[in-house]
Design an enzyme around this catalytic site. Structure first.
Site, PDB file in Angstrom:
ATOM      1  N   HIS A  60     -33.211  13.875  11.953  1.00 18.16           N
ATOM      2  CA  HIS A  60     -32.884  15.234  11.509  1.00 18.16           C
ATOM      3  C   HIS A  60     -31.498  15.211  10.872  1.00 18.16           C
ATOM      4  CE1 HIS A  60     -35.780  17.487  14.451  1.00 18.16           C
ATOM      5  NE2 HIS A  60     -36.359  16.465  13.859  1.00 18.16           N
ATOM      6  N   GLU A  62     -28.806  16.836  11.395  1.00 20.77           N
ATOM      7  CA  GLU A  62     -27.688  16.821  12.344  1.00 20.77           C
ATOM      8  C   GLU A  62     -27.477  15.432  12.940  1.00 20.77           C
ATOM      9  OE1 GLU A  62     -29.908  20.789  13.270  1.00 20.77           O
ATOM     10  OE2 GLU A  62     -30.389  18.831  12.439  1.00 20.77           O
ATOM     11  N   CYS A  90     -32.575  22.237  16.739  1.00 23.77           N
ATOM     12  CA  CYS A  90     -33.645  22.109  17.723  1.00 23.77           C
ATOM     13  C   CYS A  90     -33.043  21.573  19.026  1.00 23.77           C
ATOM     14  CB  CYS A  90     -34.726  21.159  17.208  1.00 23.77           C
ATOM     15  SG  CYS A  90     -34.196  19.419  17.115  1.00 23.77           S
ATOM     16  N   CYS A  93     -31.406  18.000  18.670  1.00 26.64           N
ATOM     17  CA  CYS A  93     -30.118  18.009  17.982  1.00 26.64           C
ATOM     18  C   CYS A  93     -29.044  18.705  18.821  1.00 26.64           C
ATOM     19  CB  CYS A  93     -30.264  18.660  16.618  1.00 26.64           C
ATOM     20  SG  CYS A  93     -31.304  17.685  15.497  1.00 26.64           S
TER      21      CYS A  93
END
Length: 156
Positions: A60, A62, A90, A93
């Site tokens: 992701h 992040e 999420c 993360c």
């Protein structure tokens, strides 16, 4: 720094994260981007979704940015850093941000399906955790959300 100048600065850095999201979309990824500022308020890392390109469910935006920031600072603790991301993190993360000891999180659109900064879950700043961070959501929310909506509408 005054609130209005802080907000202007947050918007500028979130626009840099939006540029990362655009690059992700051009590569066929979900358009989410991130930028991390170091203790001196300069950009030290950036990230964009790379799940498809890297065949990595953890890639992701992040996480990509956190990995780059750790390398840039030669430290896994990012206590005085600010992470800007176009979508509410999420749970994965959010957990990584806690472990990295991020000092401040600024995000764009809220995520009513998987957001872990209060929309669905409240992973960040849970009272039983030993790390707390400043969390500011909804900066450029319409712009960030519209990019995601257009992306998913084009896929249907």
């Amino acid at each position: 720094m005054t609130n209005s100048s802080q907000t202007a600065s947050d918007e500028a850095w979130l626009r840099a994260a939006l540029a990362q999201a655009e690059d992700a979309e051009a590569a066929g990824e979900v358009p989410i981007g991130a930028v991390i500022l170091g203790p001196d308020r300069t950009a030290i890392a950036q990230g964009q979704n790379r799940v498809i390109r890297d065949h990595d469910p953890t890639a992701h935006a992040e996480i990509v940015a956190l990995r780059a920031a750790g390398l840039a600072l030669k430290n896994y603790r990012l206590e005085q850093c600010t992470l800007y991301v176009t979508l509410e993190p999420c749970s994965m993360c959010a957990g990584a941000m806690i472990h990295a000891r991020i000092g401040r999180l600024v995000f764009g659109a809220f995520d009513p399906k998987a957001g872990a900064a209060g929309s669905v879950l409240s992973v960040l700043n849970h009272p039983q955790l030993n790390h707390q961070m400043e969390v500011i959501g909804g900066i450029l929310a319409d712009e960030c959300g519209d990019r995601l909506r257009r992306f998913f509408q084009s896929r249907r």
